[in-house]
Design a protein around this motif. Sequence first.
Motif, mmCIF file in Angstrom:
data_model
loop_
_atom_site.group_PDB
_atom_site.id
_atom_site.type_symbol
_atom_site.label_atom_id
_atom_site.label_comp_id
_atom_site.label_asym_id
_atom_site.label_seq_id
_atom_site.Cartn_x
_atom_site.Cartn_y
_atom_site.Cartn_z
ATOM 1 N N GLY A 67 37.224 10.795 -32.781
ATOM 2 C CA GLY A 67 37.015 11.779 -33.625
ATOM 3 C C GLY A 67 35.850 12.277 -33.480
ATOM 4 N N PHE A 68 35.197 13.038 -35.011
ATOM 5 C CA PHE A 68 34.802 14.653 -34.453
ATOM 6 C C PHE A 68 33.448 14.328 -35.987
ATOM 7 N N ALA A 69 32.465 14.681 -35.186
ATOM 8 C CA ALA A 69 31.276 14.839 -35.470
ATOM 9 C C ALA A 69 30.381 16.781 -35.920
ATOM 10 N N ALA A 70 30.357 16.492 -37.209
ATOM 11 C CA ALA A 70 30.072 17.778 -37.866
ATOM 12 C C ALA A 70 28.593 17.466 -37.657
ATOM 13 N N GLU A 71 27.631 17.554 -37.942
ATOM 14 C CA GLU A 71 26.269 17.505 -37.376
ATOM 15 C C GLU A 71 25.585 18.882 -37.889
ATOM 16 N N THR A 72 23.854 19.059 -38.478
ATOM 17 C CA THR A 72 23.088 19.838 -39.007
ATOM 18 C C THR A 72 22.372 19.553 -38.931
ATOM 19 N N TRP A 119 35.944 8.915 -27.684
ATOM 20 C CA TRP A 119 35.026 9.958 -27.748
ATOM 21 C C TRP A 119 34.511 10.499 -28.877
ATOM 22 N N ILE A 120 33.666 11.563 -28.777
ATOM 23 C CA ILE A 120 32.960 11.951 -29.873
ATOM 24 C C ILE A 120 32.912 13.345 -30.148
#
Length: 398
Positions: free
Chosen positions: A322-327, A345-346
Motif C-alpha cells: 500500500g501507499f500512505a500519503a501523509e502530511t 508493506w506500506i
Amino acid sequence: MLTDKRILLIIAGGIAAYKSLELIRRLRERGAWVTPVLTRAAEEFVTPLSVSSLAGEKAYRDLFDLTDEADMGHIQLSRSADLIVVAPGTADLMAKMTNGLANDMASTLLLATDTPVLVAPAMNVRMWDHPATQRNLAQLKADGITFVGPNEGDMACGEFGPGRMSEPMEIVQAIQGALSEGPLQGKRVLVTSGPTHEPIDPVRYIANRSSGAQGTAIANALMKLGAEVVFVTGPADAARPDGVHLVEVQTAAEMMDAVRGCLPADAAIFCAAVADWRVVSASDSKIKKTKGGLPTLEFAENPDILATVSQMDDGRPGLVVGFAAETDDVIDNATAKRLRKGCDWIVANDVSPATGIMGGSENAVTLISDGGSEAWPRMGKADVAEKLAARVAQALIK
C-alpha cells in the motif's frame, strides 16, 4: 527489449485476425522481426499482402510450396524464431495443438518446434467455455504453452463474455515477458494508479490530488524486470504505460470491481489515491447556485480496496503493498495504517505542500514492513519505482 528478436506470428481464422495487423506494427516499432504465417481461414479476414507489407517479410501460407520446402522450410521457420506467437488462437487450432495434428503450415510448424509458444485465444464465449476447449487449454498449459487472455467483452456475434482476443499492446507485453530473462518473468503484478473521481453532479466531483506519475513509473519498472502488469487507473494526468493490461475507471467503486476482476496476481501494489468518501446521491443535473443557502451533501465511505485485498481468505496476492500519503507524523500514521489494513508493506511519503512531491517529478519515501522502516533518499519517481520493483522481485523470488 524486443530489438532484433524474431517473432513467428501465426494468424488463424477468426474475426480477431484484424488485430494481428496492429500487433505486427507494434512489434516492428519495437525493433522485432516478424515472420507471418496465415492459415487458409485467416485469409478470409486479412490478406497476405497487408500482412507481409506491415511485416516487411513474406507471408507464408502453403505447406507444399516447393521452393520453400526443398530445404524443409517449415522446420527452419519453426526453429529460427525466438518466440512463436499464435494470435488469434482459435478453438480449432488449439485442438490441433493439443492432439498433435499437422495438416497445414501453421499446425506443422507448431508440432515441429522446440521454440517457446505464446497463444492469444479468440473465440465465441460458448466455444471458450465448452469443456473440450477447457480440456485443451489445461493440456496445452501442462505442455508448457503460455497464454495471454482472452478478455471479457462484447463479441462480434452479439454475445458478451470471455473470448475476446487480448488487445495488441497486451500481447506485446506478454511477448516481452516471454522473452525477458528478468527476475519477474512469469509473475503477474496488479498496480493501481491515479486519483478517483466521485461525482457530485455532472460537472463537479470529489478527488484526491494525484498525477498518476508514480504508478506509471512503477508499472514500467516492473515490466523491465519481466512482469506481466495489470494497470488499473483512475483519470490520471500521467501517460499510461505501454504494454500493460490497462483498465481505466472513474470511481472508487469501479476501481474495487476492476481489482477483483483482475485477480489473481502474485503481487498487488496499491498506488492509487482513492477518495475516501462519495456523495450518497449524486445529482443527475447541475446543482444551481442559489441565494437560499448552500446545498446539503450526504457522504458515505468508499470501499477500502487495500484492506479488502489484504484481508482476503482466498486469492490474496503473495505480496500486498500500500501507499500512505501523509502530511503529519508520517511514519507513525503509515505504520498504523499497515497494521490496520493488513498489507505486507506500506510506502509512506510526506506530501505536505512544502515538499512539492504531490504532482512533482520526485519522491521521498519510507518503506515500512514487519521488519521496521527504511527511509530512502529523495530521488526521481522513476528511481523510486525501480528500487521498489527490485524489492518486489526479491520478495517474490523468496
